[in-house]
Design a protein around this motif. Structure first.
Motif, PDB file in Angstrom:
ATOM      1  N   ASP A 128       1.017  -1.182  -0.061  1.00  0.00           N
ATOM      2  CA  ASP A 128      -0.101   0.132   0.046  1.00  0.00           C
ATOM      3  C   ASP A 128       0.968   1.385   0.034  1.00  0.00           C
ATOM      4  O   ASP A 128       0.421   2.395  -0.495  1.00  0.00           O
ATOM      5  CB  ASP A 128      -0.876  -0.065   1.186  1.00  0.00           C
ATOM      6  N   LEU A 129       2.138   1.319   0.887  1.00  0.00           N
ATOM      7  CA  LEU A 129       2.882   2.307   0.548  1.00  0.00           C
ATOM      8  C   LEU A 129       4.349   1.831   0.785  1.00  0.00           C
ATOM      9  O   LEU A 129       4.649   0.866   1.570  1.00  0.00           O
ATOM     10  CB  LEU A 129       2.548   3.141   1.976  1.00  0.00           C
ATOM     11  N   ALA A 130       5.251   2.465  -0.077  1.00  0.00           N
ATOM     12  CA  ALA A 130       6.816   2.133   0.245  1.00  0.00           C
ATOM     13  C   ALA A 130       7.312   3.534   0.465  1.00  0.00           C
ATOM     14  O   ALA A 130       7.066   4.489  -0.197  1.00  0.00           O
ATOM     15  CB  ALA A 130       7.027   1.570  -1.348  1.00  0.00           C
ATOM     16  N   ILE A 131       8.066   3.282   1.336  1.00  0.00           N
ATOM     17  CA  ILE A 131       9.242   4.366   1.855  1.00  0.00           C
ATOM     18  C   ILE A 131      10.504   4.092   1.210  1.00  0.00           C
ATOM     19  O   ILE A 131      11.015   3.181   1.448  1.00  0.00           O
ATOM     20  CB  ILE A 131       9.052   4.619   3.425  1.00  0.00           C
ATOM     21  N   ILE A 132      11.279   5.088   0.544  1.00  0.00           N
ATOM     22  CA  ILE A 132      12.333   4.971  -0.001  1.00  0.00           C
ATOM     23  C   ILE A 132      13.258   5.888   0.719  1.00  0.00           C
ATOM     24  O   ILE A 132      13.289   7.143   0.681  1.00  0.00           O
ATOM     25  CB  ILE A 132      12.561   5.145  -1.534  1.00  0.00           C
ATOM     26  N   GLY A 133      14.333   5.170   1.787  1.00  0.00           N
ATOM     27  CA  GLY A 133      15.121   5.961   2.563  1.00  0.00           C
ATOM     28  C   GLY A 133      14.487   5.917   4.165  1.00  0.00           C
ATOM     29  O   GLY A 133      13.607   6.079   4.355  1.00  0.00           O
ATOM     30  N   ALA A 134      15.582   5.445   4.824  1.00  0.00           N
ATOM     31  CA  ALA A 134      15.327   5.049   6.388  1.00  0.00           C
ATOM     32  C   ALA A 134      16.069   6.116   7.254  1.00  0.00           C
ATOM     33  O   ALA A 134      16.758   5.492   8.431  1.00  0.00           O
ATOM     34  CB  ALA A 134      15.738   3.720   6.695  1.00  0.00           C
TER      35      ALA A 134
END
Length: 362
Positions: free
Chosen positions: A7-13
């Motif tokens: 549903d959601l991808a985050i690129i960068g932690a």
């Protein structure tokens, strides 16, 4: 290509990406979320930032970001229960108290005295406040961001969020009904929405093509010196307002951190060659010499890293110009901890409808 659709991808932690993930997971706990990190959690500016919170802003945009970010951090760490660090007094020193009052985001500071400050600085015995300098009392906090991002990552994983370290997203494409995220080894992941938050790597990344020409992005070196003086438990933070520099009592680490502005721009985030230059030392020495009647504490060590700045110095949240459902947040400008959650909330609000506001029950 993986069959699972997130549903959601985050690129960068870093702190911005993990804030976005935390806000999304809190608002929609049943959604499938994934985080991709090219290195390890908090490997960029978040690894070195001291995480100071101060009530100073230059304009209404910064004021809004401070307010949203403060509520976010208070929800996660109520009553100043930071992983490391603490809420503390901030003594501002300035020859221009009217300008300090104008930039305060919470209605102004409280007049104080140099003797009140001196009583709490046994670890800096030669610190000196000139007679023409106003002393103003405020509240703030500091908490090393590397500890915070590790805590956020653990909470997110416990909530079922997938986290892939050493997984670099090299390409983002618009699919027929989803966003296609391609890794360095040519694997593809599918997501309905995505947030790109790769900090100082954004300007040199091919992924920057998804951002419009504005804001213009630059990467600047950030330097902080570790002074060989051990702070006592109740030391305040000192804000040198006219130079926009700070003395931060890193009690657990056993030194005072002197944060000031380096003037070295357009560095590369991947380089191992960044160091404290002679220009940095000259600038730092000139600032510190104003505040010590004699012996300035020696430099025990230093932290040198970089951060991404937008043309106006304010972090941003923008929709991509090429892929529907992709939001880009960045431009931490040395303030990713103070402003990042506010930018992250804007990104999540834009991607989700309806949006219930900041929830921090994850």
């Amino acid at each position: 290509m993986t069959k699972e659709i997130y549903d959601l991808a985050i690129i960068g932690a870093g702190v911005m990406g993990l804030s976005a993930a935390f806000i999304a997971a809190s608002n929609r706990p049943r959604d499938r979320l994934v985080i991709f990190e090219r290195d390890i959690v908090g490997a960029g500016a978040s690894r070195f930032a001291p995480g100071i919170q101060i009530n100073i802003c230059r304009n209404e945009r910064e004021r809004q970001l401070i307010n949203h970010s403060s509520k976010f951090w208070q929800g996660i760490y109520p009553h100043g229960l930071w992983p490391v660090g603490r809420d503390c007094d901030v003594f501002w020193l300035t020859r221009n108290p009217k300008e300090l009052a104008r930039l305060s985001s919470v209605g102004g500071t409280t007049p104080s005295t140099s003797s009140a400050l001196k009583q709490r600085l046994s670890s800096l015995p030669h610190f000196f406040v000139p007679s023409d300098t106003a002393v103003e009392l405020d509240r703030g906090s500091y908490s090393p961001v590397d500890r915070i991002v590790q805590d956020l990552a653990q909470r997110l994983k416990a909530a079922g969020v997938s986290l892939y370290e050493r997984t670099s997203i090299e390409r983002i494409r618009q699919g027929s009904s989803n966003i296609l995220l391609q890794t360095l080894d040519n694997r593809e992941h599918l997501a309905r929405r995505a947030v790109l938050a790769i900090g100082p790597w954004l300007p040199d990344s091919p992924l920057v093509a998804h951002l419009t020409d504005t804001p213009r992005l630059r990467v600047k070196k950030v330097v902080a010196l570790h002074l060989a003086a051990r702070p006592t438990p109740k030391c305040p933070m000192i804000g040198l307002f006219d130079d926009y520099a700070f003395l931060i009592p890193m009690i657990e680490e056993g030194y005072w951190l002197f944060s000031f502005t380096s003037q070295e721009w357009d560095v590369r985030a991947d380089t191992d060659e960044m160091h404290v230059s002679s220009d940095d030392l000259t600038r730092a020495t000139a600032i510190l010499a104003k505040w010590f009647s004699c012996d300035v504490p020696a430099m025990a060590s230093a932290r040198v890293f970089c951060d991404c700045y937008s043309d106006d110095g304010v972090p941003f949240s923008r929709p991509a110009n090429t892929v529907a459902g992709l939001q880009i947040i960045g431009g931490g400008a040395g303030n990713g901890f103070r402003f990042g959650p506010g930018c992250a909330e804007e990104a999540i609000r834009s991607l989700y409808s309806p949006y219930r506001g900041v929830v921090t029950t994850t």
